[in-house]
Scaffold this active site. Structure first.
Site, PDB file in Angstrom:
ATOM      1  N   ARG A 154      17.330  30.696   8.841  1.00 49.94           N
ATOM      2  CA  ARG A 154      16.367  31.043   9.900  1.00 49.94           C
ATOM      3  C   ARG A 154      17.049  30.740  11.225  1.00 49.94           C
ATOM      4  NH1 ARG A 154      10.665  31.163   8.223  1.00 49.94           N
ATOM      5  NH2 ARG A 154      10.563  30.747   5.992  1.00 49.94           N
ATOM      6  N   LYS A 156      14.659  40.719  11.557  1.00 48.49           N
ATOM      7  CA  LYS A 156      14.632  40.443  12.998  1.00 48.49           C
ATOM      8  C   LYS A 156      15.888  39.666  13.404  1.00 48.49           C
ATOM      9  CE  LYS A 156      12.412  37.082  15.317  1.00 48.49           C
ATOM     10  NZ  LYS A 156      11.342  36.224  15.789  1.00 48.49           N
ATOM     11  N   LYS A 172      12.420  21.870  21.774  1.00 44.38           N
ATOM     12  CA  LYS A 172      11.988  22.029  20.392  1.00 44.38           C
ATOM     13  C   LYS A 172      12.411  20.763  19.654  1.00 44.38           C
ATOM     14  CE  LYS A 172      12.824  26.068  18.650  1.00 44.38           C
ATOM     15  NZ  LYS A 172      13.526  27.224  18.063  1.00 44.38           N
ATOM     16  N   TYR A 220       8.003  21.749  13.300  1.00 47.95           N
ATOM     17  CA  TYR A 220       8.512  22.003  14.647  1.00 47.95           C
ATOM     18  C   TYR A 220       7.466  21.598  15.676  1.00 47.95           C
ATOM     19  CZ  TYR A 220      10.836  25.799  11.958  1.00 47.95           C
ATOM     20  OH  TYR A 220      11.501  26.552  11.037  1.00 47.95           O
ATOM     21  N   ASN A 279       4.384  23.898  14.603  1.00 49.95           N
ATOM     22  CA  ASN A 279       4.536  24.924  13.572  1.00 49.95           C
ATOM     23  C   ASN A 279       5.235  24.333  12.361  1.00 49.95           C
ATOM     24  OD1 ASN A 279       3.570  27.007  15.340  1.00 49.95           O
ATOM     25  ND2 ASN A 279       5.585  27.060  16.291  1.00 49.95           N
ATOM     26  N   GLN A 292       2.418  23.125  20.944  1.00 55.19           N
ATOM     27  CA  GLN A 292       2.342  23.901  19.711  1.00 55.19           C
ATOM     28  C   GLN A 292       3.116  23.168  18.620  1.00 55.19           C
ATOM     29  OE1 GLN A 292       2.787  28.112  20.415  1.00 55.19           O
ATOM     30  NE2 GLN A 292       3.785  28.402  18.452  1.00 55.19           N
ATOM     31  N   ARG A 296       0.818  -1.220   0.000  1.00 54.79           N
ATOM     32  CA  ARG A 296       0.000   0.000   0.000  1.00 54.79           C
ATOM     33  C   ARG A 296       0.848   1.265   0.000  1.00 54.79           C
ATOM     34  NH1 ARG A 296      -2.876  -1.005   5.459  1.00 54.79           N
ATOM     35  NH2 ARG A 296      -0.745  -1.683   5.834  1.00 54.79           N
ATOM     36  N   HIS A 306      17.464  30.938  17.385  1.00 57.66           N
ATOM     37  CA  HIS A 306      16.466  31.299  18.386  1.00 57.66           C
ATOM     38  C   HIS A 306      16.390  30.286  19.520  1.00 57.66           C
ATOM     39  CE1 HIS A 306      14.425  32.475  14.403  1.00 57.66           C
ATOM     40  NE2 HIS A 306      15.023  33.550  14.859  1.00 57.66           N
TER      41      HIS A 306
END
Length: 184
Positions: free
Chosen positions: A61, A168, A74, A133, A50, A48, A25, A64
């Protein structure tokens, strides 16, 4: 379906690799298994999820992390394309303080688990990259902390030039020479 957890050189950073079940399948694979990750993330739960899409190769990116009253684990995976994932340990008194790792993510079968106090980012190595994420805390802009990927205290060696970078992220300050880490 088998998933393996392998610790990486930064304390508490892990690479999870899964094997999909395949038959006539097609295939089936778990995207997330809280019970399997409990030894790593404890009783934290995902609050959360994302995604990001980057159209151009050379898109960076990051870097952070979230601190304050909402530090987070994370978990990231590349679901389309190829990225060079970047992690730096910013935790005060960590045995791997200021250590940097970079690892290519090129299949949804690999997921990085990044603990609170480690900054994360990635560089797209080809066009049309998508990242998924999972976060253990909601995003709160006032708790966000960032460092520049090209900070002299960090040792990232990027294989291609950065072509796209957000305003940013470009405004993050370089770390002072006497930077002694963040507290969690």
């Amino acid at each position: 379906m088998v998933s393996t957890l392998r610790s990486l050189s930064i304390q508490d950073v892990f690479l999870s690799e899964r094997t999909a079940f395949s038959d006539a399948r097609g295939s089936f694979a778990k995207w997330f298994d809280e019970q399997a990750l409990q030894p790593v993330i404890g009783h934290s739960s995902i609050c959360q999820v994302n995604s990001s899409y980057s159209a151009q190769a050379g898109t960076l990116r990051g870097m952070h992390c979230q601190l304050g009253s909402l530090p987070e684990y994370k978990m990231v995976r590349c679901i389309n394309g190829r990225v060079l994932d970047l992690i730096v340990d910013l935790r005060q008194h960590s045995v791997s303080f200021l250590e940097c790792i970079q690892i290519e993510l090129d299949t949804p079968d690999k997921m990085l688990i990044i603990p609170p106090g480690c900054a994360h980012g990635f560089l797209t190595l080809e066009e049309d990259c998508e990242m998924l994420y999972f976060h253990t805390a909601p995003y709160e802009p006032e708790h966000e902390f960032g460092v520049r990927y090209d900070d002299k205290l960090l040792s990232f060696e990027l294989p291609i030039p950065v072509m796209v970078y957000s305003d940013k992220d470009a405004q993050f300050q370089t770390l002072p020479c006497d930077f002694d880490g963040v507290t969690i």
